[in-house]
Design an enzyme around this catalytic site. Structure first.
Site, mmCIF file in Angstrom:
data_model
loop_
_atom_site.group_PDB
_atom_site.id
_atom_site.type_symbol
_atom_site.label_atom_id
_atom_site.label_comp_id
_atom_site.label_asym_id
_atom_site.label_seq_id
_atom_site.Cartn_x
_atom_site.Cartn_y
_atom_site.Cartn_z
ATOM 1 N N CYS A 381 -14.321 -18.602 31.544
ATOM 2 C CA CYS A 381 -13.629 -17.982 29.902
ATOM 3 C C CYS A 381 -12.941 -19.010 28.852
ATOM 4 O O CYS A 381 -13.669 -19.848 28.043
ATOM 5 C CB CYS A 381 -13.849 -16.779 30.296
ATOM 6 S SG CYS A 381 -15.009 -15.081 29.311
ATOM 7 N N HIS A 516 -17.433 -16.038 34.841
ATOM 8 C CA HIS A 516 -16.246 -16.141 35.755
ATOM 9 C C HIS A 516 -16.474 -15.779 37.629
ATOM 10 O O HIS A 516 -17.337 -14.965 37.598
ATOM 11 C CB HIS A 516 -15.959 -13.740 35.301
ATOM 12 C CG HIS A 516 -14.864 -13.694 33.791
ATOM 13 N ND1 HIS A 516 -13.649 -14.194 33.636
ATOM 14 C CD2 HIS A 516 -15.312 -12.856 33.425
ATOM 15 C CE1 HIS A 516 -13.384 -14.169 33.337
ATOM 16 N NE2 HIS A 516 -14.789 -13.437 32.348
ATOM 17 N N GLU A 518 -15.123 -16.177 39.727
ATOM 18 C CA GLU A 518 -14.342 -15.215 40.162
ATOM 19 C C GLU A 518 -15.001 -14.195 41.489
ATOM 20 O O GLU A 518 -14.431 -13.706 41.971
ATOM 21 C CB GLU A 518 -13.095 -15.323 40.252
ATOM 22 C CG GLU A 518 -12.267 -14.261 38.828
ATOM 23 C CD GLU A 518 -12.791 -14.702 37.684
ATOM 24 O OE1 GLU A 518 -13.383 -15.914 37.417
ATOM 25 O OE2 GLU A 518 -12.853 -14.070 37.153
#
Ligand code: GLN
Length: 544
Positions: A381, A516, A518
């Site tokens: 990001c 994102h 993750e």
């Protein structure tokens, strides 16, 4: 019809209620039940989206674009069940809905009150969309005794009464501290905390007792006696070496058996815990280790990067290595230009998401170092945006290249996004509009270029879908020039307008993503980008 487990916490905060809830969810799932987890947060913000990570840790984003509490990340990582907007409610959002209904005239003629209007709303949101599930676990944020959580506890008391014990259970997480001078574990804080609940009309049936050492049988009996629970329902919850061991530990202490016994389901055999045993084995006996520098801003508050550090650990599990994280405050590269040498020793550099100008120049320095020294690099990001600014400045020599997030600039390589496509719908934002809930949020698709590294990372998938949370966007007007200089735009929104992924084909592993990843990584299903990045770090470690 779903059974409800209400999970409260007492004595002190930070006992790990989120992990406890997620672990119970995993245990029930391992027995074949369908679970859903929810969190009720007593604070007044509508959602945590506008809160600083220093206040509340990471903001976890769901596919449907809700900005939620980080505990929902634990729920997803432990159960694989994607969280959704109805799974996180705050006091602010409850009141906001009730007040909107009042303005519409829904309560015309009536006095709107905490009981029954707020409590009814809480009961409604707890039960919404729960029919397909065997168990719904509802965690209440905060600590019993807080003024703020009273309406939630009252609503749960009422709901449990309506559902009856066959469909409701209260589990309370407490602390059993060891007092060194007395050489004893103390049960009194737990007794007081349960008394507090009893005063609100709630009798917990299961007590999860956090402790740093085993709780002797006679202390368990004492807690049971004073708190009106079965001794078997006093479950010791000892500190774990890895959070992924918690489901196994709770199972050994009999938590899932006690829950099933309460609901009259105890005859159903043993859960399948092989997945958890395998994960714990990978964490405890790695075959090697790598060090990744995470160059960010909130490096002294690890909760701000909860999903990120978990995803990196998952990447390690994919290669059977331990991933050591070197948290680096990017500002040190601004204060001292020699400081970047600290990155020489690491096997990979990651620049995570972030907001605001502070530390941005240092992050750009870290990108440059990774690019020039050919160290595996992963930009997420804000990290991707800094990688693009670095390329514009140092490869295209556009001195004024920057992001409009830091103020007006002559070369807006990263700029504000006020209009974009979600499917076939146009989403619009005013530049000076509200800040809450107005970013590009939630799942969006990206088309991956053939022959790119990222396409290989995603096992050849032509289109992927990942979660977003950002207001600014890499400016597609610079794409051709940057590509000519060597930075490939290997992932784009399907309409070709929004750059989603960049990479350097001539670098061992350099990927920046606007989303994102993750948020979707799980211990039993490491995200391919994290597995790929750690794999590149493993290779790098063997080269030096
Ligand atoms: N601050 C940047 C933006 O709003 C990046 C956000 C992020 O890293 N999550 O676009």
């Amino acid at each position: 019809m779903a059974r409800f487990v209400f999970i409260t916490g007492g004595v002190v905060s930070s006992l790990g209620k989120g992990i406890a809830s997620a672990s119970l969810g995993a245990l029930l799932q391992a027995r074949g039940y369908k679970v859903r987890l929810r969190k009720l947060d007593p604070y007044l913000n509508y959602d945590p989206g506008t809160m600083s990570p220093y206040q509340h840790g990471e903001v976890y984003v769901t596919d449907d674009g809700a900005e939620t509490d980080l505990d929902l990340g634990h729920y997803e990582r432990f159960t694989g069940v994607a969280a959704r907007k109805p799974d996180n409610w705050t006091t602010g959002r409850i009141y906001s809905d009730v007040i909107a209904a009042e303005r519409r005239g829904d309560y015309l003629g009536g006095t709107v009150q905490v009981i029954p209007h707020i409590t009814d709303k809480i009961k409604e949101v707890i039960q919404a969309e729960t029919d397909p599930y065997d168990f719904v676990l509802v965690e209440i944020g905060g600590t019993v005794g807080d003024i703020e959580s009273l309406p939630f506890l009252e609503a749960m008391r009422q709901l449990a009464n309506e559902l009856g014990p066959q469909r409701s259970l209260f589990m309370h997480l407490t602390l059993v501290p060891y007092i060194a001078s007395a050489g004893e574990l103390k049960t009194k804080p737990t007794q007081h905390s349960v008394k507090e609940l009893l005063g609100l009309g709630i009798q917990p049936q299961i007590l999860l007792c956090r402790s740093d050492r085993p709780i002797p049988e006679n202390e368990r009996r004492k807690i049971a006696l004073f708190c009106n629970v079965r001794p078997e329902s006093v479950i010791p919850a000892l500190d774990a070496r890895t959070i992924y061991e918690v489901p196994l530990m709770y199972h050994r202490e009999g938590l899932d058996q006690e829950v099933l016994r309460h609901f009259g389901l105890s005859a159903y055999g043993e859960p399948d815990m092989t997945r958890w045993a395998r994960i714990v084995q990978a964490v405890k006996q790695p075959e090697g280790e790598v060090t990744i520098a995470v160059v960010g801003k909130y490096t002294n508050l690890l909760d701000a990067y909860k999903s990120l550090s978990e995803a990196l650990a998952h990447g390690g599990m994919a290669h059977n290595v331990r991933v050591n994280l070197d948290w680096v405050d990017s500002q040190i590269f601004e204060d001292d230009s020699a400081a970047v040498a600290r990155l020489e020793k690491v096997n990979g550099i990651l620049v995570p998401g972030g907001f605001g100008e502070r530390g941005a120049e240092g992050k750009i320095e870290a990108v440059k170092f990774a690019r020039e020294r050919r160290i595996p690099f992963f930009g997420i990001c804000f990290g991707m945006q800094m990688a693009v600014i670095e390329a514009a400045r140092n490869l295209l020599h556009i001195k004024g290249a920057s992001s409009t997030e830091f103020g007006a600039c002559p070369e807006p390589v990263v700029g504000l996004l006020t209009e974009w496509l979600r499917g076939n719908e146009v989403e619009k934002r005013a530049a000076a509009g509200d800040l809450g809930g107005t970013m590009r949020l939630g799942a969006y698709p990206a088309a991956l270029a053939e022959g790119s590294l990222v396409r290989e990372v995603y096992a050849g998938a032509p289109v992927i879908e990942e979660r977003h949370r950002h207001r600014y966007e890499v400016n597609v007007a610079y794409k051709d020039r940057l590509e000519a200089a060597g930075l490939r735009f290997s992932g784009m929104s399907p309409d070709g307008v929004l750059p989603e992924i960049v990479e350097y084909p001539d670098h061992p592993w350099f990927i920046g993503v606007q989303y994102h990843p993750e948020l979707k990584s799980k211990p039993f299903e490491p995200h391919p980008l994290f597995a790929g990045f750690v794999g590149a770090a493993v290779k790098q470690a063997r080269l030096v």
